[in-house]
Design a protein around this motif. Structure first.
Motif, mmCIF file in Angstrom:
data_model
loop_
_atom_site.group_PDB
_atom_site.id
_atom_site.type_symbol
_atom_site.label_atom_id
_atom_site.label_comp_id
_atom_site.label_asym_id
_atom_site.label_seq_id
_atom_site.Cartn_x
_atom_site.Cartn_y
_atom_site.Cartn_z
ATOM 1 N N PRO A 54 54.912 23.535 -18.806
ATOM 2 C CA PRO A 54 54.125 23.559 -20.036
ATOM 3 C C PRO A 54 54.661 24.596 -21.019
ATOM 4 C CG PRO A 54 53.004 24.860 -18.375
ATOM 5 C CD PRO A 54 54.240 24.283 -17.728
ATOM 6 N N ILE A 55 54.191 24.516 -22.247
ATOM 7 C CA ILE A 55 54.442 25.576 -23.218
ATOM 8 C C ILE A 55 53.112 26.290 -23.448
ATOM 9 C CG2 ILE A 55 56.368 24.379 -24.319
ATOM 10 C CD1 ILE A 55 54.468 23.749 -26.688
ATOM 11 N N LEU A 56 53.200 27.522 -23.880
ATOM 12 C CA LEU A 56 52.001 28.297 -24.199
ATOM 13 C C LEU A 56 52.034 28.596 -25.688
ATOM 14 C CD1 LEU A 56 49.475 29.915 -23.289
ATOM 15 C CD2 LEU A 56 51.003 31.868 -22.935
ATOM 16 N N ILE A 57 50.970 28.222 -26.379
ATOM 17 C CA ILE A 57 50.899 28.483 -27.817
ATOM 18 C C ILE A 57 49.684 29.344 -28.123
ATOM 19 C CG2 ILE A 57 52.161 26.397 -28.456
ATOM 20 C CD1 ILE A 57 49.486 25.070 -29.125
ATOM 21 N N ASN A 58 49.794 30.091 -29.220
ATOM 22 C CA ASN A 58 48.690 30.972 -29.600
ATOM 23 C C ASN A 58 47.774 30.310 -30.628
ATOM 24 O OD1 ASN A 58 49.974 31.232 -32.102
ATOM 25 N ND2 ASN A 58 50.652 33.324 -31.736
ATOM 26 N N ASN A 59 46.761 31.033 -31.033
ATOM 27 C CA ASN A 59 45.743 30.502 -31.937
ATOM 28 C C ASN A 59 46.322 30.130 -33.307
ATOM 29 O OD1 ASN A 59 42.953 29.812 -32.017
ATOM 30 N ND2 ASN A 59 42.689 31.411 -33.549
ATOM 31 N N LYS A 60 47.352 30.836 -33.755
ATOM 32 C CA LYS A 60 47.969 30.518 -35.044
ATOM 33 C C LYS A 60 48.527 29.085 -35.028
ATOM 34 C CE LYS A 60 50.908 33.611 -36.425
ATOM 35 N NZ LYS A 60 52.105 34.400 -36.820
ATOM 36 N N ILE A 61 49.205 28.734 -33.945
ATOM 37 C CA ILE A 61 49.741 27.372 -33.823
ATOM 38 C C ILE A 61 48.609 26.371 -33.618
ATOM 39 C CG2 ILE A 61 51.217 25.827 -32.487
ATOM 40 C CD1 ILE A 61 53.027 28.187 -31.889
ATOM 41 N N LEU A 62 47.619 26.742 -32.834
ATOM 42 C CA LEU A 62 46.478 25.844 -32.623
ATOM 43 C C LEU A 62 45.819 25.477 -33.945
ATOM 44 C CD1 LEU A 62 44.851 27.480 -29.470
ATOM 45 C CD2 LEU A 62 45.927 25.222 -29.597
ATOM 46 N N MET A 63 45.621 26.464 -34.803
ATOM 47 C CA MET A 63 44.995 26.198 -36.107
ATOM 48 C C MET A 63 45.875 25.280 -36.956
ATOM 49 S SD MET A 63 42.132 27.586 -35.804
ATOM 50 C CE MET A 63 41.575 27.253 -37.458
ATOM 51 N N HIS A 64 47.181 25.525 -36.937
ATOM 52 C CA HIS A 64 48.110 24.680 -37.687
ATOM 53 C C HIS A 64 48.061 23.239 -37.177
ATOM 54 C CE1 HIS A 64 51.741 23.331 -39.729
ATOM 55 N NE2 HIS A 64 52.160 22.880 -38.554
ATOM 56 N N LEU A 65 48.124 23.067 -35.863
ATOM 57 C CA LEU A 65 48.117 21.721 -35.280
ATOM 58 C C LEU A 65 46.817 20.981 -35.553
ATOM 59 C CD1 LEU A 65 49.821 22.422 -31.830
ATOM 60 C CD2 LEU A 65 50.849 21.356 -33.858
ATOM 61 N N SER A 66 45.727 21.713 -35.633
ATOM 62 C CA SER A 66 44.435 21.068 -35.886
ATOM 63 C C SER A 66 44.365 20.447 -37.284
ATOM 64 C CB SER A 66 43.284 22.052 -35.682
ATOM 65 O OG SER A 66 43.256 23.005 -36.728
ATOM 66 N N LYS A 67 45.244 20.903 -38.182
ATOM 67 C CA LYS A 67 45.214 20.432 -39.572
ATOM 68 C C LYS A 67 46.403 19.548 -39.946
ATOM 69 C CE LYS A 67 42.848 24.650 -40.824
ATOM 70 N NZ LYS A 67 43.018 25.995 -41.335
ATOM 71 N N CYS A 68 47.391 19.427 -39.100
ATOM 72 C CA CYS A 68 48.589 18.678 -39.484
ATOM 73 C C CYS A 68 48.389 17.175 -39.286
ATOM 74 C CB CYS A 68 49.813 19.177 -38.717
ATOM 75 S SG CYS A 68 49.808 18.823 -36.962
ATOM 76 N N ASN A 69 49.336 16.411 -39.786
ATOM 77 C CA ASN A 69 49.300 14.955 -39.666
ATOM 78 C C ASN A 69 49.315 14.564 -38.191
ATOM 79 O OD1 ASN A 69 49.908 12.216 -39.544
ATOM 80 N ND2 ASN A 69 51.396 12.300 -41.197
ATOM 81 N N PRO A 70 48.343 13.770 -37.737
ATOM 82 C CA PRO A 70 48.298 13.389 -36.322
ATOM 83 C C PRO A 70 49.510 12.569 -35.867
ATOM 84 C CG PRO A 70 46.317 12.647 -37.479
ATOM 85 C CD PRO A 70 47.210 13.255 -38.489
ATOM 86 N N GLU A 71 50.235 12.019 -36.806
ATOM 87 C CA GLU A 71 51.426 11.230 -36.468
ATOM 88 C C GLU A 71 52.681 12.099 -36.313
ATOM 89 O OE1 GLU A 71 51.213 7.907 -35.857
ATOM 90 O OE2 GLU A 71 49.073 8.177 -36.165
ATOM 91 N N SER A 72 52.598 13.368 -36.653
ATOM 92 C CA SER A 72 53.771 14.237 -36.570
ATOM 93 C C SER A 72 54.086 14.573 -35.112
ATOM 94 C CB SER A 72 53.570 15.502 -37.394
ATOM 95 O OG SER A 72 52.466 16.228 -36.913
ATOM 96 N N PHE A 73 55.306 15.026 -34.890
ATOM 97 C CA PHE A 73 55.757 15.371 -33.550
ATOM 98 C C PHE A 73 55.529 16.853 -33.281
ATOM 99 C CE2 PHE A 73 58.210 11.589 -34.609
ATOM 100 C CZ PHE A 73 58.035 10.826 -33.467
ATOM 101 N N LEU A 74 55.025 17.154 -32.099
ATOM 102 C CA LEU A 74 54.714 18.529 -31.719
ATOM 103 C C LEU A 74 55.935 19.434 -31.890
ATOM 104 C CD1 LEU A 74 52.758 20.620 -30.529
ATOM 105 C CD2 LEU A 74 53.521 19.881 -28.266
ATOM 106 N N ASN A 75 57.094 19.003 -31.401
ATOM 107 C CA ASN A 75 58.301 19.837 -31.509
ATOM 108 C C ASN A 75 58.603 20.217 -32.948
ATOM 109 O OD1 ASN A 75 58.856 20.001 -28.802
ATOM 110 N ND2 ASN A 75 60.275 18.279 -28.801
ATOM 111 N N GLU A 76 58.435 19.286 -33.861
ATOM 112 C CA GLU A 76 58.699 19.563 -35.273
ATOM 113 C C GLU A 76 57.681 20.546 -35.851
ATOM 114 O OE1 GLU A 76 61.411 18.661 -37.031
ATOM 115 O OE2 GLU A 76 62.107 17.865 -35.107
#
Length: 114
Positions: A54-76
């Motif tokens: 697995p990868i470990l991400i912090n709250n800053k990334i969590l907040m970003h992912l919660s708002k990004c396009n759901p069709e985007s790729f996690l790696n990007e």
């Protein structure tokens, strides 16, 4: 599905993300990644020169992912954040079972006598 999971976390500081087609997570891996949690926004395991899960991400990334396009790729999406690789002693971070051949090879690897 990732955004639904993030919403359910409700502000947790860190989150492991693990691929569904890897049936193995070792406590050692989680401990090593978590012990490096304050060194970067994203902590990635690697075995040799290959990254895994697995990868470990912090709250800053969590907040970003919660708002990004759901069709985007996690790696990007996580490329814009700081990350470090943590060398693992266990090859299991690389398992990726996409078909019957992968599964058969996995079973043979797992149950071979030492």
């Amino acid at each position: 599905s990732l955004q639904l999971g993030i919403k359910a976390l409700n502000g947790t500081g860190f989150c492991f993300i693990h691929n569904a087609d890897n049936p193995v997570i070792e406590a050692y891996t989680l401990e090593q990644l978590y012990s490096n949690k304050h060194k970067a926004d994203c902590i990635k395991p690697q075995f040799g020169k290959r990254g895994g899960h697995p990868i470990l991400i912090n709250n800053k990334i969590l907040m970003h992912l919660s708002k990004c396009n759901p069709e985007s790729f996690l790696n990007e999406e996580i490329k814009i954040f700081g990350s470090i690789n943590v060398e693992m002693k266990n090859k299991s971070i690389l398992f990726d079972l996409d078909n019957q051949t992968d599964y058969t090879n996995f079973l043979q690897h797992q149950f071979q006598p030492a």
